[in-house]
Design a protein around this motif. Structure first.
Motif, short mmCIF file in Angstrom:
data_model
loop_
_atom_site.label_atom_id
_atom_site.label_comp_id
_atom_site.label_asym_id
_atom_site.label_seq_id
_atom_site.Cartn_x
_atom_site.Cartn_y
_atom_site.Cartn_z
N ASP A 95 6.65 -2.35 -7.58
CA ASP A 95 6.75 -1.98 -6.17
C ASP A 95 7.99 -1.12 -5.93
O ASP A 95 7.95 -0.18 -5.11
CB ASP A 95 6.83 -3.23 -5.29
CG ASP A 95 5.49 -3.91 -5.10
OD1 ASP A 95 4.46 -3.34 -5.53
OD2 ASP A 95 5.47 -5.02 -4.55
N GLU A 122 -5.57 8.35 -0.57
CA GLU A 122 -6.00 8.08 -1.94
C GLU A 122 -6.55 9.36 -2.55
O GLU A 122 -7.60 9.86 -2.13
CB GLU A 122 -7.07 6.98 -1.97
CG GLU A 122 -6.53 5.61 -1.54
CD GLU A 122 -7.58 4.52 -1.69
OE1 GLU A 122 -8.63 4.78 -2.31
OE2 GLU A 122 -7.35 3.42 -1.17
N LYS A 155 2.98 2.85 1.55
CA LYS A 155 2.57 3.39 0.25
C LYS A 155 1.25 2.80 -0.21
O LYS A 155 0.43 3.47 -0.85
CB LYS A 155 3.66 3.15 -0.79
CG LYS A 155 4.90 4.01 -0.57
CD LYS A 155 6.00 3.66 -1.55
CE LYS A 155 7.24 4.51 -1.32
NZ LYS A 155 8.36 4.14 -2.24
N GLU A 156 1.02 1.52 0.14
CA GLU A 156 -0.26 0.89 -0.20
C GLU A 156 -1.41 1.47 0.62
O GLU A 156 -2.57 1.34 0.23
CB GLU A 156 -0.19 -0.62 0.02
CG GLU A 156 0.76 -1.35 -0.91
CD GLU A 156 0.88 -2.83 -0.57
OE1 GLU A 156 0.13 -3.30 0.32
OE2 GLU A 156 1.74 -3.50 -1.16
N ASN A 157 -1.09 2.09 1.74
CA ASN A 157 -2.10 2.66 2.63
C ASN A 157 -1.97 4.19 2.71
O ASN A 157 -2.25 4.80 3.74
CB ASN A 157 -1.98 2.05 4.03
CG ASN A 157 -2.38 0.60 4.08
OD1 ASN A 157 -3.55 0.27 4.27
ND2 ASN A 157 -1.42 -0.29 3.87
N GLN A 179 5.95 5.19 -5.70
CA GLN A 179 5.31 6.48 -5.95
C GLN A 179 6.34 7.59 -6.14
O GLN A 179 6.03 8.76 -5.95
CB GLN A 179 4.38 6.82 -4.78
CG GLN A 179 3.23 5.85 -4.61
CD GLN A 179 2.31 5.85 -5.82
OE1 GLN A 179 1.89 6.91 -6.26
NE2 GLN A 179 2.00 4.68 -6.35
N THR A 216 5.82 -7.53 -10.39
CA THR A 216 5.36 -6.94 -9.14
C THR A 216 6.52 -6.28 -8.40
O THR A 216 6.38 -5.17 -7.86
CB THR A 216 4.71 -8.01 -8.25
OG1 THR A 216 3.61 -8.60 -8.94
CG2 THR A 216 4.21 -7.41 -6.95
N GLU A 228 6.89 -0.03 1.75
CA GLU A 228 6.02 -0.54 0.68
C GLU A 228 4.57 -0.61 1.16
O GLU A 228 3.65 -0.22 0.43
CB GLU A 228 6.49 -1.93 0.23
CG GLU A 228 7.81 -1.93 -0.52
CD GLU A 228 8.30 -3.34 -0.81
OE1 GLU A 228 7.63 -4.31 -0.38
OE2 GLU A 228 9.36 -3.49 -1.46
N LYS A 229 4.37 -1.09 2.37
CA LYS A 229 3.01 -1.23 2.89
C LYS A 229 2.40 0.14 3.21
O LYS A 229 1.19 0.33 3.04
CB LYS A 229 3.00 -2.12 4.13
CG LYS A 229 3.37 -3.57 3.83
CD LYS A 229 2.42 -4.19 2.82
CE LYS A 229 2.78 -5.63 2.51
NZ LYS A 229 1.88 -6.23 1.48
#
Length: 370
Positions: A162, A299, A294-296, A166, A158, A291-292
């Motif tokens: 991470d 899309e 990039k998760e949001n 991207q 992970t 990091e967070k």
């Protein structure tokens, strides 16, 4: 073209092979473990080869190995087994990061994670057999954005995925059966925007599925670290890496990140304590915020039904490459994208190839979308 599935045990010794493989599906991924699945007759001899944890190597690509992770009888056919697993990057999921705060470029941070928790950990029992240090030679030793990460307790796989995030880079694990080595390789795809164009008018693609979803998108993070009440420590960061944030009005979309697990004082396995400076701790919080974010992120998903007669995977383009696309008849979009995943069903003349892309630039009509 018949594919032979050669089987290797946990010592990388060849213990046999499987044939009469059917419904073979392999998905290659740029930044995370790819996967395979297949069916085959479940004779008594074959069952002994299909041990979870064994490594399967297909005859058309001996540098790529897969861990067998699931074996089960088919629900649809008698005396048929279904087996599946992931490529050898999955071995890193077997380890956690016991204690580490790592600083530096993306490639250097990945090197240190792998070296200290898989290749040469302080406890030799934690070493992953056959795994070598990260090979950065395809792109260089000090590549990618710099950051400071606190990783204690995180799963190693992970943390690696991470970290690569991207950005433009990917990684893979090369298997050398004669040397008995598994080498993680850090690399970057090739810009083929001038030579590879997926286009419905040119018949290099048959159809195009494109989605864009901004419902979860955030671009500014407020990260809350250690402490209570007014003594709690905060840091800000936006998606561009600017601490103060550059987005305003309707363009600003905020995210709160609870990062209480990140501590300025760390302790190694020998009980030695280290305290970060305020500046270093702020950087750790900001890295978590990125990091967070990039998760949001927005899309976007681009799936093309490609025409292999014109553009062939692993000949004209491969994982990580940047290509051009144009869909004129359906939704009228053009742009560039990076190949991040390729699913291959079957082999030979009957195989189908389904790539997925990370959209880099796109125009819808005359509008350019960021």
């Amino acid at each position: 073209m018949e594919i032979i599935a050669n089987i290797y045990d946990k010592d990388l010794n060849n213990v046999g092979y499987l044939y009469n493989v059917s419904e073979l599906v392999r998905t290659h991924k740029y930044r995370e473990p790819g996967k395979f699945s297949m069916r085959l007759p479940a004779s008594a001899g074959d069952v002994g080869l299909m041990m979870t944890g064994f490594i399967i190597v297909f005859s058309d690509d001996t540098k790529e190995g897969y861990l067998i992770e699931t074996v089960e009888p088919s629900e649809d056919y008698p005396n048929v087994a279904e087996i599946a697993g992931r490529d050898l990057r999955a071995v890193f999921a077997m380890r956690i990061i016991q204690n580490m705060t790592v600083d530096g470029s993306m490639s250097n941070r990945m090197w240190w994670m792998i070296h200290n928790h898989a290749v040469a950990p302080s406890d030799s029992n934690r070493a992953l057999p056959f795994v070598q240090d990260l090979d950065r030679s395809p792109v260089g030793d000090d590549i990618g954005p710099a950051a400071n990460q606190q990783l204690t307790g995180k799963n190693l796989l992970t943390a690696l995925t991470d970290t690569i995030g991207q950005d433009a880079y990917g990684w893979r694990c090369d298997l050398n059966l004669s040397e008995k080595t598994i080498t993680p390789v850090f690399y970057r795809g090739t810009d083929r925007t001038k030579t590879v164009l997926f286009d419905d008018v040119l018949c290099t693609m048959d159809s195009c599925d494109y989605t864009r979803d901004v419902s979860k998108y955030c671009n500014v993070a407020t990260v809350a670290g250690e402490g209570e009440g007014s003594a709690r420590k905060y840091a800000g960061i936006d998606i561009t890496g600017t601490a103060s944030g550059t987005f305003t009005g309707f363009n600003r979309r905020e995210l709160f990140v609870d990062a209480r697990d990140l501590q300025s004082e760390t302790e190694d396995t020998n009980g030695n304590k280290t305290t970060m400076s305020d500046a270093d701790y702020t950087r750790v919080l900001q890295t978590r915020g990125l990091e967070k974010l990039k998760e949001n992120d927005v899309e976007t998903k681009l799936e093309l039904s490609v025409n292999e007669a014109y553009l062939t995977y692993d000949e004209d383009y491969t994982l990580g490459d940047v290509v051009s696309f144009a869909n004129h008849r359906q939704i009228g979009i053009t742009g560039t994208a990076r190949v991040t995943s390729v699913q291959i069903d079957g082999v030979g003349a009957e195989k189908t190839v389904k790539p997925e892309f990370e959209v880099l630039t796109i125009e819808v009509g005359t509008e350019v979308l960021e």
